[in-house]
Design an enzyme around this catalytic site. Sequence first.
Site, PDB file in Angstrom:
ATOM      1  N   CYS A  90       0.863  -1.063   0.023  1.00 32.54           N
ATOM      2  CA  CYS A  90      -0.138   0.096  -0.081  1.00 32.54           C
ATOM      3  C   CYS A  90       0.961   1.264   0.035  1.00 32.54           C
ATOM      4  O   CYS A  90       1.308   1.580  -0.940  1.00 32.54           O
ATOM      5  CB  CYS A  90      -0.971  -0.203   1.176  1.00 32.54           C
ATOM      6  SG  CYS A  90      -2.400   1.037   1.104  1.00 32.54           S
ATOM      7  N   HIS A 197      -3.375  -5.662   0.966  1.00 36.27           N
ATOM      8  CA  HIS A 197      -2.798  -6.019   2.462  1.00 36.27           C
ATOM      9  C   HIS A 197      -2.651  -7.426   2.607  1.00 36.27           C
ATOM     10  O   HIS A 197      -3.601  -8.159   3.368  1.00 36.27           O
ATOM     11  CB  HIS A 197      -3.573  -5.333   3.418  1.00 36.27           C
ATOM     12  CG  HIS A 197      -3.370  -4.061   3.388  1.00 36.27           C
ATOM     13  ND1 HIS A 197      -2.415  -3.122   4.107  1.00 36.27           N
ATOM     14  CD2 HIS A 197      -4.110  -2.792   2.630  1.00 36.27           C
ATOM     15  CE1 HIS A 197      -2.375  -1.769   3.820  1.00 36.27           C
ATOM     16  NE2 HIS A 197      -3.614  -1.644   2.989  1.00 36.27           N
ATOM     17  N   GLU A 199      -0.792  -8.771   4.932  1.00 32.86           N
ATOM     18  CA  GLU A 199      -0.722  -8.811   6.483  1.00 32.86           C
ATOM     19  C   GLU A 199      -2.260  -8.799   7.166  1.00 32.86           C
ATOM     20  O   GLU A 199      -2.152  -9.154   8.369  1.00 32.86           O
ATOM     21  CB  GLU A 199       0.147  -7.883   6.911  1.00 32.86           C
ATOM     22  CG  GLU A 199      -0.520  -6.505   7.242  1.00 32.86           C
ATOM     23  CD  GLU A 199      -0.786  -5.699   5.931  1.00 32.86           C
ATOM     24  OE1 GLU A 199      -0.510  -6.233   4.876  1.00 32.86           O
ATOM     25  OE2 GLU A 199      -0.756  -4.489   6.136  1.00 32.86           O
TER      26      GLU A 199
END
Lengths: 237, 83
Positions: A90, A197, A199
């Site tokens: 990002c 994302h 994560e």
Amino acid sequence: MADLARFGVVVFPGSNCDRDVVQITQTCLGCPTRLLWHEETSLGDVDVVVLPGGFSYGDYLRCGALARFAPIMRAVRVFAEQGGLVLGICNGFQILVEAGLLPGALMRNQHLRFICDQVRLRVERTDLIWTAGYASEITLPIAHGEGCYQCDPATLAELEAHRQIVFRYDPVAENGSVANIAGICNRAGNVLGLMPHPERAADPELARTQGGMDGWRLWQNLAQMARARTDKGILAG
Amino acid sequence: MPTYTAHVDIHLQPAVLDPAGVAVQKSLQQLGHRVAQVRIGKSIRLQVTATDETQARKDVEAMCAQLLVNPVIETFTITIEPG
């Protein structure tokens, strides 16, 4: 079992996904992980550097434009040039393109829409440490206002020719990215930038209620394979 | 050394879509204005010291290349005046 990878997560003023990465690499995977303050000048012994999501320097001037000149970025650049694994998520992706470590630019989404959603992605290649073992379609969360990837036709042709487009939005990029680009790597494949994302889709405790687990394999690949790359002398920290 | 005021005007390249400009254009049209196009850019004013105006322009050009402008998507003009 091979030694687990050592992660370094860069923290800029305004980063806000740094702890999410640590949650996965350290808590879920048990990898040694250190936060690297933007004013530091050395990475220490790490096998993977992560530039996390957020709003570094308040997104002033352009997203990622000021972070590019943070003292730590000199070390990140050297690390990348030596073949070190660098992952920009990002805002981290925005920083990588501003720094010229990846080509192109990331602009305001078409229709000015900030998009916070789960999106389907096509994984375009699985011969990279980042994507080894992935199915051709995965779902990851995105949350960004400036993820519209742009580049000139010559750059796009080069990206295609060298198979640098790693993730594409499927079927279309709501943010307006050319060629539905969601993530690209450099020619050598050791620098990856993506807007989604991974994560946020890798913690089994959260997977049941949100996000899924499609980010998990990327982190697991790094945890298990990145250290061996370093030990083979691909880079010197 | 003399002081100069530099004005850097930054715009998206003509071929690059400016979604903010399009949104503002639509709002203006809704208000009844006849607007064919809107492009929104940035204006940066800098005070610099330099030996002369040519040097001041050179310095500001370097700042644009290094940080102020992203050449992949933007274009810029510089105007310099004494003071």
